[in-house]
Design an enzyme around this catalytic site. Structure first.
Site, PDB file in Angstrom:
ATOM      1  N   GLU A 156       0.818  -1.224   0.000  1.00  0.00           N
ATOM      2  CA  GLU A 156       0.000   0.000   0.000  1.00  0.00           C
ATOM      3  C   GLU A 156       0.845   1.265   0.000  1.00  0.00           C
ATOM      4  OE1 GLU A 156      -0.489  -2.593   1.919  1.00  0.00           O
ATOM      5  OE2 GLU A 156      -2.593  -3.237   1.790  1.00  0.00           O
ATOM      6  N   PHE A 214     -11.030  -7.851  13.960  1.00  0.00           N
ATOM      7  CA  PHE A 214      -9.935  -8.253  13.080  1.00  0.00           C
ATOM      8  C   PHE A 214      -9.583  -7.126  12.114  1.00  0.00           C
ATOM      9  CE2 PHE A 214      -8.559 -10.340   9.050  1.00  0.00           C
ATOM     10  CZ  PHE A 214      -7.302 -10.730   9.504  1.00  0.00           C
ATOM     11  N   GLN A 215      -8.323  -6.790  12.034  1.00  0.00           N
ATOM     12  CA  GLN A 215      -7.798  -5.722  11.183  1.00  0.00           C
ATOM     13  C   GLN A 215      -8.428  -4.364  11.477  1.00  0.00           C
ATOM     14  OE1 GLN A 215      -7.839  -7.195   7.057  1.00  0.00           O
ATOM     15  NE2 GLN A 215      -5.762  -7.971   7.386  1.00  0.00           N
ATOM     16  N   LYS A 248     -17.294  -0.964   6.401  1.00  0.00           N
ATOM     17  CA  LYS A 248     -17.728  -1.948   5.408  1.00  0.00           C
ATOM     18  C   LYS A 248     -19.233  -1.886   5.181  1.00  0.00           C
ATOM     19  CE  LYS A 248     -17.470  -6.815   4.270  1.00  0.00           C
ATOM     20  NZ  LYS A 248     -17.161  -8.154   4.749  1.00  0.00           N
ATOM     21  N   MET A 287      24.308   9.284   1.324  1.00  0.00           N
ATOM     22  CA  MET A 287      24.229  10.500   2.121  1.00  0.00           C
ATOM     23  C   MET A 287      24.613  10.217   3.576  1.00  0.00           C
ATOM     24  SD  MET A 287      23.795  13.670   1.598  1.00  0.00           S
ATOM     25  CE  MET A 287      22.634  14.352   0.404  1.00  0.00           C
TER      26      MET A 287
END
Lengths: 190, 610
Positions: free
Chosen positions: B87, B149-150, B199, B519
């Site tokens: 993502e 969940f999640q 949802k 760097m």
């Protein structure tokens, strides 16, 4: 033409914002009365490193908005910066530093003081002097309710402190401009 | 409370309506399959909104709670969904799409880890004011706060790193919220907006119409950006510009966001003012224009920083005096007055005190300002420009390896960058990663076109380059797109190589491999007395890696191989990679050590002489 390109006069150090004199300020913020707005305001002040002394939030005459009174210390630059940062929040409709104008500031305190039959009348006298109110009396303590400016409450707390404070709670100041001035804002309802 | 038999005894609050709702919500989560009626549901509203807003590409990754959206996506063939591999790549791609196209970029993730993976990309967009709308799913609303969940408090997480965010639990609210989200993302100072949708809201039937633009504005009384400069401030600014003898324009990202490059050039020409640019202001002015003076700041050109330090007036346009630009503020351009034009009032006076603040859109401000500014004859600035030209000759001579070879004949990065610029006709979209590669790109590619340079300037997000280039290639399909990445940043997000292949996205990757976190190595060499730690980096055989992905790749280790490798990659239709094995210890000079002033540039270093 060399004169045209002359260097500027002896350089002085550039002013660094935020390095001015720190003073106490009271900001009033009118915000949308929505879930999470207090979180947004608090999160911003934390993230931008402003140290808030007190914050009071409540309803107003318009159910669509809430009014926050934020007490904090900072220099003028810092306060202007905070107010501009608050305006970046979509839910903030108006921010005003009322310390710039004539205004009233009040807070409410509840003070639970140790008290016995022997010294109760002495405490009551102080309370009366400070236009406080006794709202609860028990065998070994009383609860004083007081409203006033931060300094007035500080003074009362210091005076009754000698008897022993068991518990103290203060709301933080709420503020309003004196006279007929009001804080104007544009809300969802126009 | 006593448990009553048969009342759902394992449910807290057993028997209550709330408990029943929680139970029903769990059932919905466990039994995904719902009959697919083609009544309009929340998920349809999302697709409609994207199409209405002109964001027809979205970068996403499916998961449990956004499946209702994926269930309807196929019904919107005009929407292109790019399946990323992580993502973070979706968020960077949406950012790159926005920067290259000027449209709002959209990314999509599921609840929990899908949403937290977007966060780095949203923070990147926030710090660089990029219009992005991030859509995440969340658990069914009755389960919010139950550690389902999640489930994670994602709006709590994105709150401080977005311009605004929303949690939507009711599909009827979706049209209004999405319209607000796009409006906020692109208007005023742009920025990312996050919309978290439960949802059940995605699944819920709704007839709610999309609001008109006027209705959206009316819903947002707390968002009224000032676009036009205040007439009095414009007059004061015009007088300051007309009277200045050593003025410098500081062109920032705001010039590009306001699409005000023509106005910038007109002001520079009318008042005969050299234009310095910030990292994100690269491309605001064609670098071949005689008044374009160059890149300022920590790794900017010495002549540019010198001109700023010696200026009597700085005209700051859509930039924010970041610490990488000013160094120590107390010693910054101490002889200069400052005119600061920015659309965000909070930027004015934030980092430096300003003499003439002008709040407004840079384009509109400049259009009103131009007629008020005195037309300066070039001859009036002859001495000033002669001095600037001399400074420029000096500083370019000391930090440019035109030969292509660095010490011991090794391939020098600045040469490679300049060849990419040259061979792409200075017209490709070049996307930097973060670190030395980023500075080399900004300094040596020679930008001529607005929106052709993409760089994570504010957040400095390693791993940004390749996924952002993915978005840029789809945002500006008419231009070639190159990702300029170091071996460090590339290894952070190289899983998107598969996305490039699967979606046939024609990104060319120029991999600058010095087997180092360059760097980091440079700072450890110069600031930490050569005490190297974790600066060396093992990488794979990138030719084999590309072979595994089916991506054509070439390798160049000597200056004479550079042009052919670039040309070979350009000849390929789809993605391609050129692996440049560059000198391992080349530094970016000059360099302003952190905490120092703009006059304290390090130009050379013992043992690493430039």
């Amino acid at each position: 033409m060399s004169d045209e390109a002359a260097r500027p006069a002896a350089p002085v150090a550039r002013y660094v914002p935020g390095s001015g004199t720190q003073r106490r300020h009271v900001l009033v913020a009118i915000v949308n009365n929505r879930t999470g707005v207090l979180n947004r305001v608090a999160s911003l002040m934390r993230a931008r490193n402003f140290n808030v002394e007190a914050l009071a939030v409540g309803h107003t005459e318009d159910p669509a908005v809430s009014r926050m009174t934020i007490t904090l210390r900072g220099d003028d630059h810092g306060l202007e910066q905070l107010s501009k940062q608050l305006y970046r929040l979509i839910d903030v409709l108006k921010v005003q530093d009322v310390t710039q104008e004539r205004h009233l500031e009040h807070e409410l305190a509840l003070i639970k003081v140790r008290a016995s039959a022997a010294n109760r009348s002495e405490i009551l006298k102080i309370v009366e002097l400070y236009k406080g109110r006794v709202v609860d009396i028990a065998a070994e303590s009383i609860i004083i309710e007081a409203t006033g400016t931060e300094e007035e409450i500080d003074a009362l707390v210091a005076l009754v402190g000698g008897f022993g404070i068991k518990e103290l709670v203060r709301t933080g100041s709420i503020a309003m401009q004196r006279g007929s001035n009001v804080i104007e804002y544009e809300g969802v309802n126009g | 409370m006593t448990d009553r038999p048969g009342s759902g005894r394992h449910l807290p609050g057993g028997g209550s309506a709330a408990a029943a709702a929680v139970d029903a919500a769990r059932a919905v989560m466990l039994h995904e399959a719902k009959p697919r009626g083609r009544t309009r549901i929340g998920a349809d509203v999302v697709c409609e909104a994207l199409l209405r807003e002109g964001s027809d590409v979205l970068f996403g990754y499916p998961g449990g709670v956004v499946l209702p959206l994926y269930d309807v996506l196929g019904d919107y063939p005009a929407l292109r969904h790019v399946l990323v591999r992580h993502e973070q790549g979706a968020a960077h791609a949406a950012d790159g799409f926005a920067r290259a196209s000027g449209r709002v970029g959209v990314c999509l993730g599921t609840s929990g880890p899908g949403a937290t993976n977007l966060v780095t990309g949203l923070a990147t967009a926030q710090l660089d004011s990029i219009p992005v709308v991030a859509i995440t799913g969340n658990v069914v609303s009755a389960l919010l706060g139950k550690d389902a969940f999640q489930e994670i408090d994602i709006t709590g997480i994105t709150l401080p790193m977005t311009k605004h965010n929303y949690l939507v639990r009711d599909a009827d609210e979706l049209p209004g919220v999405l319209a607000e989200a796009f409006h906020l993302a692109r208007s005023g100072r742009p920025g990312p907006v996050h919309v978290d949708i439960t949802k059940d809201a995605l699944q819920q039937e709704t007839r709610a119409p999309h609001p008109s633009q006027a209705a959206v504005v009316a819903r947002l009384p707390g968002f009224r950006p000032t676009l036009e400069g205040h007439p009095k401030q414009l007059r004061v600014a015009a007088r300051a510009i007309s009277e200045a003898r050593r003025p410098v324009i500081l062109a920032g990202h705001g010039v590009l966001l306001a699409r005000a490059w023509d106005e910038l050039r007109q002001l520079a020409e009318r008042a005969q003012v050299p234009v310095a640019h910030t990292l994100l202001g690269v491309g605001a002015m064609d670098e071949t224009h005689p008044l374009s003076y160059g890149f300022m700041g920590m790794h900017g050109w010495k002549h540019v920083n010198r001109a700023i330090q010696a200026a009597d007036l700085l005209i700051a346009l859509g930039m924010r005096f970041d610490d990488r630009v000013t160094g120590k503020v107390s010693t910054y351009a101490t002889g200069a007055r400052i005119v600061h034009v920015d659309i965000d009032p909070s930027e004015i006076g934030k980092n430096v005190a300003v003499d003439v603040p002008v709040v407004g859109d840079v384009g509109r401000v400049l259009r009103s300002l131009l007629p008020l500014v005195r037309e300066v004859p070039p001859a009036e600035r002859a001495a000033y420009f002669a001095e600037l030209a001399e400074w420029r000759r000096e500083s370019e001579a000391s930090s440019w390896h035109g030969s292509g070879a660095w010490r011991d004949g090794l391939l020098s990065a600045d040469y490679v960058v300049s060849r990419i610029g040259e061979l792409t006709g200075h017209d490709a979209t070049l996307v930097a990663d973060v670190g030395q590669n980023q500075m080399w790109l900004a300094r040596y590619a020679g930008f001529r076109r607005p929106d052709s340079h993409l760089s994570s300037g504010g957040l400095g997000t390693m791993g940004y380059g390749m996924p952002a280039a993915m978005g840029a290639a789809l945002g500006r399909p008419d231009k070639a797109t190159w990702a300029i990445v170091g071996d460090g940043g590339f290894q952070m997000t190289l899983q998107e190589l598969a996305t490039l292949v699967q979606d046939r996205i024609p990104v060319r990757i120029a991999l600058f491999d010095n087997k180092k976190l360059g760097m980091i190595r440079q700072w450890q060499e110069i600031i930490y007395a050569g005490n190297y730690h974790s600066a060396s980096l093992l990488g794979p055989d990138y030719l084999k890696l590309c072979e595994a992905y089916g991506i054509p790749a070439w390798k160049a280790t000597r200056p004479d191989q550079v042009d052919a490798a670039i040309a070979a990659a350009q000849a390929v239709e789809g993605p391609a990679l050129v692996w440049f094995e560059i000198a391992e210890e080349q530094n970016v000079f000059p360099m302003m050590p952190a905490g120092q002033g703009l006059s304290d540039l390090i130009e050379k270093w013992e043992g690493a002489a430039e």
